[in-house]
Design an enzyme around this catalytic site. Structure first.
Site, PDB file in Angstrom:
ATOM      1  N   CYS A  35       0.884  -1.247   0.051  1.00  9.99           N
ATOM      2  CA  CYS A  35       0.234  -0.055   0.152  1.00  9.99           C
ATOM      3  C   CYS A  35       1.048   1.151  -0.047  1.00  9.99           C
ATOM      4  O   CYS A  35       0.239   2.322  -0.230  1.00  9.99           O
ATOM      5  CB  CYS A  35      -0.955   0.034   1.041  1.00  9.99           C
ATOM      6  SG  CYS A  35      -0.175  -0.073   2.796  1.00  9.99           S
ATOM      7  N   ASP A  37       2.382   2.587   2.564  1.00 12.22           N
ATOM      8  CA  ASP A  37       2.244   3.452   3.840  1.00 12.22           C
ATOM      9  C   ASP A  37       3.584   2.896   4.826  1.00 12.22           C
ATOM     10  O   ASP A  37       3.981   2.098   4.674  1.00 12.22           O
ATOM     11  CB  ASP A  37       0.974   2.615   4.565  1.00 12.22           C
ATOM     12  CG  ASP A  37      -0.334   3.180   4.102  1.00 12.22           C
ATOM     13  OD1 ASP A  37      -0.374   3.861   3.144  1.00 12.22           O
ATOM     14  OD2 ASP A  37      -1.257   2.722   4.340  1.00 12.22           O
ATOM     15  N   CYS A  60      -2.916   4.814   6.333  1.00  8.20           N
ATOM     16  CA  CYS A  60      -4.467   4.670   6.565  1.00  8.20           C
ATOM     17  C   CYS A  60      -4.950   4.864   7.857  1.00  8.20           C
ATOM     18  O   CYS A  60      -4.161   4.910   8.685  1.00  8.20           O
ATOM     19  CB  CYS A  60      -4.872   3.173   5.845  1.00  8.20           C
ATOM     20  SG  CYS A  60      -4.367   1.960   6.833  1.00  8.20           S
ATOM     21  N   CYS A 104      -2.216  -3.704   8.625  1.00  2.00           N
ATOM     22  CA  CYS A 104      -2.138  -2.202   8.963  1.00  2.00           C
ATOM     23  C   CYS A 104      -1.308  -2.270  10.590  1.00  2.00           C
ATOM     24  O   CYS A 104      -0.384  -1.508  10.798  1.00  2.00           O
ATOM     25  CB  CYS A 104      -2.904  -1.430   9.099  1.00  2.00           C
ATOM     26  SG  CYS A 104      -3.903  -1.443   7.253  1.00  2.00           S
TER      27      CYS A 104
HETATM   28 FE1  FES Z   1      -1.490   0.499   4.253  1.00  2.00          FE
HETATM   29 FE2  FES Z   1      -3.283   0.103   6.091  1.00  2.00          FE
HETATM   30  S1  FES Z   1      -3.523  -0.014   3.950  1.00  2.00           S
HETATM   31  S2  FES Z   1      -1.031   0.470   6.481  1.00  2.00           S
END
Ligand code: FES
Length: 123
Positions: A35, A37, A60, A104
């Site tokens: 993702c 992140d 997120c 996450c």
């Molecule tokens: Fe990337 Fe939650 S979608 S950490």
């Protein structure tokens, strides 16, 4: 049923311990390749006890809530205790995360571990 528990919403809207510690004793940065992140964790450590912790998360809602809860859980803990914090424990403390959002919370577990390892390397 709501997607997120009240606790997740609370920690997402009012995250605890956000920021950086300039003279941190250990810093850990991890990312989720899928993702994109990123989570960065800063620790202040005295006598093997975590006296302060701050985080920055570019991610997120679940990642932000997980980091916020994780910092609350490990503040004041001994390093060996903090080392064993699992993403499951973080998710449970948040009254659960949707299954597809469990990954996450893994970021929080990994970022804490990375920060402790950074500290141990520097010692
Ligand atoms: Fe990337 Fe939650 S979608 S950490």
């Amino acid at each position: 049923m709501a997607l997120y528990s009240e606790k997740v919403m609370d920690h997402f809207m009012n995250p605890r311990n956000v920021g950086i510690i300039e003279d941190a004793d250990g810093v850990g940065e991890v990312g989720n390749a899928k993702c994109g992140d990123i989570m960065k964790m800063y620790l202040k450590i005295d006598n093997d006890v975590i006296t302060d912790v701050k985080f920055e998360t570019f991610g997120c809602a679940s990642a932000i809530a997980s980091s916020s809860m994780a910092t609350e859980l490990i503040k004041g803990q001994k390093l060996e205790e903090a080392m064993t914090l699992t993403n499951k424990a973080v998710a449970e403390a948040l009254d659960g995360l949707p299954d597809y959002k469990m990954h996450c919370s893994v970021l929080a577990e990994e970022a804490i571990r990375a920060a402790i390892e950074d500290y141990q390397k520097k010692k």
